[in-house]
Motif scaffolding. Structure first.
Motif: not given
Length: 86
Positions: A19, A22-24, A74
């Motif tokens: 996750k 995918e976001k970064e 995170y």
């Protein structure tokens, strides 16, 4: 018993890492988290990734190394563990 807990933590780390990446990521390559292994004391973790296309592998590895501390932050926010694996 300990191996079941270790497997659960490894799976959660794999999911949260996927996750996070995918976001970064900047979307120039596809970075897939294939698996994660955790040491018996839960203080060390190894995350295995694949990169497509293969010619972007060096850039993707440099990106993931730069983002290691952000990933730990995170995971710390999303997982409640006594020790966050390095």
């Amino acid at each position: 018993m300990a191996t079941l807990r270790k497997e659960k933590i490894a799976e959660q780390l794999r999911q949260y890492t996927a996750k996070f990446l995918e976001k970064e990521s900047n979307r120039t390559s596809l970075i897939t988290v294939t698996r994660c292994s955790v040491s018996s004391d839960l203080k060390q973790a190894t995350i295995y990734i694949t990169v497509l296309p293969e010619d972007k592998e060096k850039n993707a590895l440099a990106f993931t190394k730069r983002k290691r501390s952000d990933l730990r932050t995170y995971i710390k926010k999303n997982l409640s563990l006594k020790y966050i694996p390095f």
